[in-house]
Each structure stands twice: as C-alpha cells, then as structure tokens.
Design an enzyme around this catalytic site. Structure first.
Site, short mmCIF file in Angstrom:
data_model
loop_
_atom_site.label_atom_id
_atom_site.label_comp_id
_atom_site.label_asym_id
_atom_site.label_seq_id
_atom_site.Cartn_x
_atom_site.Cartn_y
_atom_site.Cartn_z
N LYS A 95 0.85 -1.19 0.00
CA LYS A 95 0.00 0.00 0.00
C LYS A 95 0.88 1.23 0.00
O LYS A 95 1.79 1.35 0.81
CB LYS A 95 -0.89 0.00 1.27
CG LYS A 95 -1.81 1.21 1.36
CD LYS A 95 -3.05 1.00 0.52
CE LYS A 95 -3.81 2.28 0.23
NZ LYS A 95 -3.30 3.01 -0.97
N LYS A 119 5.44 3.44 8.30
CA LYS A 119 4.30 4.33 8.51
C LYS A 119 3.01 3.51 8.58
O LYS A 119 2.20 3.68 9.49
CB LYS A 119 4.23 5.32 7.33
CG LYS A 119 3.08 6.30 7.39
CD LYS A 119 2.85 7.03 6.07
CE LYS A 119 4.09 7.62 5.46
NZ LYS A 119 3.78 8.59 4.38
N LYS A 131 5.49 1.75 -3.02
CA LYS A 131 5.43 3.10 -3.60
C LYS A 131 5.73 3.00 -5.08
O LYS A 131 6.41 2.07 -5.52
CB LYS A 131 6.48 4.00 -2.94
CG LYS A 131 6.18 5.48 -3.05
CD LYS A 131 5.24 5.90 -1.95
CE LYS A 131 4.85 7.34 -2.04
NZ LYS A 131 4.18 7.80 -0.81
N GLY A 170 -2.57 8.32 -4.37
CA GLY A 170 -1.87 9.50 -4.87
C GLY A 170 -0.64 9.84 -4.05
O GLY A 170 -0.38 9.25 -3.00
N ASP A 171 0.13 10.76 -4.56
CA ASP A 171 1.26 11.39 -3.86
C ASP A 171 1.50 12.68 -4.65
O ASP A 171 0.59 13.16 -5.36
CB ASP A 171 2.49 10.45 -3.86
CG ASP A 171 3.55 10.88 -2.83
OD1 ASP A 171 3.39 10.58 -1.64
OD2 ASP A 171 4.54 11.54 -3.22
N THR A 215 -4.23 13.78 5.03
CA THR A 215 -2.83 13.93 5.43
C THR A 215 -2.63 15.26 6.16
O THR A 215 -1.98 15.32 7.21
CB THR A 215 -1.90 13.81 4.21
OG1 THR A 215 -2.30 12.69 3.43
CG2 THR A 215 -0.45 13.65 4.63
N ASN A 246 -1.76 19.37 -1.83
CA ASN A 246 -2.86 18.77 -1.07
C ASN A 246 -2.58 18.72 0.43
O ASN A 246 -3.45 19.08 1.25
CB ASN A 246 -3.13 17.36 -1.62
CG ASN A 246 -4.02 16.54 -0.72
OD1 ASN A 246 -3.54 15.78 0.13
ND2 ASN A 246 -5.31 16.71 -0.86
N SER A 383 -6.83 5.98 3.72
CA SER A 383 -6.89 5.04 2.59
C SER A 383 -7.34 3.67 3.07
O SER A 383 -8.13 2.99 2.41
CB SER A 383 -5.53 4.92 1.91
OG SER A 383 -5.28 6.00 1.05
N1 GLU Z 1 1.21 9.14 -0.57
C1 GLU Z 1 0.66 9.08 0.75
C2 GLU Z 1 1.75 8.77 1.75
O1 GLU Z 1 2.88 9.17 1.56
C3 GLU Z 1 -0.57 8.20 0.86
C4 GLU Z 1 -0.43 6.79 0.39
C5 GLU Z 1 -1.76 6.03 0.37
O2 GLU Z 1 -2.80 6.56 0.69
O3 GLU Z 1 -1.68 4.85 0.01
O4 GLU Z 1 1.54 8.18 2.78
#
Ligand code: GLU
Length: 451
Positions: A95, A119, A131, A170-171, A215, A246, A383
């Site tokens: 994830k 995390k 990722k 997203g990121d 976030t 965001n 998420s």
């Molecule tokens: N990109 C976000 C992070 O750095 C969210 C990743 C997600 O929701 O899977 O945690």
C-alpha cells in the site's frame, strides 16, 4: 551518516545496504535513520536482528521498472520511466502512493516505499508498504495529455496491482483526476469493477469522505497531541506550512479550525508571507481549481500578502513549523533559523522533509520534532478506511470518518511516546516511531517464516 555512527551489531547491515544499492542517497538516508533508532534494541533484544531480519526488511520484495510511451497534444512522442517498488507485505497488501514528478528515480521510490512500510505499520491497519510513480512532469500538461499518460502507465501497472495484492493511491503530482484516469484504465483492461484496487477515488465512485483532507488534517491532529503533552494547544500559535499542494492546503485548514494562524506557505518558486493569515478559499481556488502558482495568490490577495521569489520559508519567525512540501526541504541552515526565531514544534507532513543535520539541530535545541512516518500517516490510514468501506460496499459520513482519523492519529502518537519511554529516551519521536513500527513488522515477518 556513516556505518561507524551505528551500534557495532548494526554496522554490517548498513554496510550491506550501501554495497547493494550504490548511489541511492535518499534510500541510504531513510535506512540509516531507521537503523540508528534501533540502537536500544541491538543491545537488549538481539532477537530483532538475528535471522537477518533487518537485511530482509531493507530488501524490497519486488521492484518493477517499465517504459511509459505517450503522445502529447502536438503529436510528439515522449518516453517516461514507470516504477512500482513492492517493499513489504508482511502486514497486508502493498500500500502506498504514486508520485509523478521529474525528480523521481529508483532511490526516491525506494526511500518512499521503505518509509511507507513503517508508517503503515504505525497506523495499526492491515497494510503493507509500497510506492511507485514516474519521472513524468505533469506541470503545464493538458487534461488530455495527463489522461493519455495515465492510460499508458496503467497499461503496464495493471498486472501488478489488485485489491489483495497492491493498492496504489496518490502522492505528489497524483490527485483525484489522475486516480480517475488510472482506475478507469484498470477497469477497462480487467473488465471488473474492483473498487479496492485504488484509494483516493472520487466520492461518487468508491472514494471515502476525508481522504482528500486526511494527510493535512492528520499532521495537525498529531501536532495537537504533541502540544497537549506539554499542556498547550494551537490556540494563538503562529504557524508556517511549507508547500501548497494537497497536504499543505488541508494542514492550513485544520490549523485555522484549531485556533492557530498560518502566516506563510510556499512553492518551488518562492514563499508567500501573509500576516493576516493565509486566505484558505483563495489558496484552494488558485491551487486546486486554477492549478496556478502562488504568485497568483499574492496578486489576487493584494495588501497583506508578500511574495518572495526563491526565499526560504524557514527564516520567518513562528511557534510551529509543518514541512509539507517534499524530501530534504528543511536543511541545517533552515533548522538553525527556526531555532533562533523560537520555534517550539516541527511535525512533518511531507515524507523525509528534514535532513539528518537539521533533525540534530532541532533535537539538540529540545524542539518537539515528529518524523513523517508518524505524523503524516493520516493519509494512508484514511486510505485503509476507504479499503474497509469498499470491502463492505459501504460509505461513511464525514464526521464519523474524521473522528476515526483523529483517533488513529492519537493512537499513533501514543505508540511513539510509549516506545520512546520504554526504550529510555522519552520525547524522542524518531526513536519511538521507528522502534514501534520496526518491531511490529519484524514480529510478523518472523511469524511467517523465512520470507
Ligand atoms: N502518498 C501518501 C503517503 O505518503 C498516501 C499513500 C496512500 O494513501 O496509500 O503516505
């Protein structure tokens, strides 16, 4: 950041990471921070480093690199590189988000996937870490170009993801528009409506309330917990939020709701200082609707706002700083300036925004400092709530989802504090987060055999 700074039991592991992953400086940085935090374990609980558990955790389960060809509006052909690093699935399906930015390379995706693993463990939800992304630059591209890129990207990625396998989101550079195009192409290719394969979806097609805000709200809730321990709150605090994407936008929103004043935000061109407090509606209009730069915010706001091209946001006096832009944006000189101006708390909304030298400056000055893997976990935690709703074909309301997020951030804060206390360095959120997360992942890996 050299192996000799580590506990002798841990040095060979870091040396092996350096040897196997040459030139990947961001990945080295993320691994070093984790291993350094494991010092109390290395002495007292060697079971956490035997069976090469640490070496296995530092090696991604799978790394996928692929070609992404696409055609722009003028008919010219472009080739980008796509990545998905499936880092660790001991706790659940891989994830983590997708990042579209010209700086993306394997080192960046690996550091992000590594951080994501811990995390996600801290959230307490059943999600592994991964990722992905591309060196594609979305800046200035039309909707049609973005769609063609996303469709080409997904035409390769679809075979590696799935509700029980790997769940992207997203990121930087990937928001609701891109998730829509990616999910749409996945649906076309596979021929089934598998909502749980992506998170960050739109509210009418399987998305969750609060995911957009999560976030930014999450980092603010986490900082509020840190202040609470000291008998304080956001009320009356002067706050800097770097970035204007965001994460930053929704941190600005939540800080204001909790009684603080965000006086500055930034983008890659410079900084906007707005002594009356950032006008949230205008910021959203400029960044989310018009997709423009902060110079436009300053022009539209007039009087109270001043834009400084190329300036450092960290020179502005504040009580609280929330770095919400990108990796290594807060360096040693930035940290020295923050400390000189009396900063009390730094909590990371971005991933690894503070350099190791800057972290040392903050910790030596006894500034409360939270690493992103703890303080920015609200996005991925929400998420996981979206995945729960998809699995049960349900959708929850905003208030109860936000209450879940707030509780999750409070629980993560509790896990960090407890581990830091237990391992003899109260108030060290870096050590607390790393030890709590590492032991959780390591326990699961040991239970699953030699994986
Ligand atoms: N990109 C976000 C992070 O750095 C969210 C990743 C997600 O929701 O899977 O945690």
């Amino acid at each position: 950041m050299s192996a000799s700074d580590l506990h002798p039991n841990l040095q060979p592991m870091f040396e092996e990471v350096l040897r196997r992953n040459p030139g990947e400086s961001e990945f080295h940085q993320a691994v070093f921070e984790l291993i350094h935090s494991l010092t109390p374990i290395a002495g007292k609980q060697p079971e956490y480093i035997k069976w090469s558990i640490l070496n296995r955790i530092c090696e991604p389960e799978r790394q996928i690199i692929f070609r992404v060809p696409w055609i722009d509006d003028s008919g010219a052909v472009h080739i980008n590189r796509g990545f998905r690093v499936q880092f660790n699935s001991a706790l659940g399906p891989f994830k983590g988000g997708l990042r579209f930015h010209p700086s993306v390379n394997l080192s960046i995706i690996k550091f992000l996937g590594f951080e994501q693993t811990f995390k996600n463990a801290l959230t307490g939800m059943p999600i592994g870490g991964g990722k992905g992304g591309s060196d594609f630059d979305p800046k200035g591209r039309s909707d049609a170009e973005i769609m063609r890129f996303c469709q080409s990207f997904m035409t390769e990625l679809y075979r590696h993801v799935g509700e029980y396998r790997d769940v992207p989101a997203g990121d930087i550079g990937v928001g609701g528009r891109e998730i829509g195009f990616l999910f749409g192409q996945y649906k076309r290719i596979t021929g089934h409506y598998e909502s749980g394969v992506f998170t960050g979806k739109g509210l009418t097609w399987g998305g969750s309330q609060v995911r957009t805000e999560a976030t930014g709200y999450g980092v603010t809730f986490f900082a509020e917990e840190m202040l609470r321990v000291k008998g304080e709150s956001f009320d009356g605090k002067r706050v800097l939020v770097s970035g204007s994407g965001n994460v930053a936008i929704y941190a600005v929103e939540k800080v204001a709701q909790l009684g603080g004043t965000v006086v500055a935000v930034s983008d890659s061109d410079g900084v906007v200082l707005d002594e009356k407090g950032i006008d949230l509606d205008l910021l959203k209009e400029v960044k989310e609707v018009r997709r423009e730069r902060l110079t436009e915010y300053a022009a539209a706001r007039g009087g109270s706002a001043r834009h400084t091209a190329g300036g450092s946001i960290w020179d502005i006096p504040c009580d609280v700083a929330l770095p919400c832009a990108t990796q290594n944006e807060l360096d040693e000189s930035g940290a020295i300036a923050l400390v000189a101006n009396g900063v009390r708390l730094v909590a990371e909304g971005a991933n690894m925004p503070t350099t190791p030298e800057a972290i040392r400056v903050l910790q030596d000055a006894k500034v409360l400092y939270a690493p992103g893997k703890a303080s920015n976990a609200g996005g991925v935690a929400t998420s996981a709530l979206e995945m729960q709703q998809n699995a049960s074909r349900d959708s929850w309301d905003f208030e109860s989802t936000e209450a879940r997020l707030q509780q999750i951030m409070s629980d993560i804060h509790g896990r960090c504090v407890e581990a830091a206390d237990e391992y003899g360095d109260p108030g060290n959120y870096v050590m607390g987060a790393n030890v709590a997360a590492y032991t959780k992942v390591a326990d699961a890996m040991v239970a699953l055999g030699l994986i």
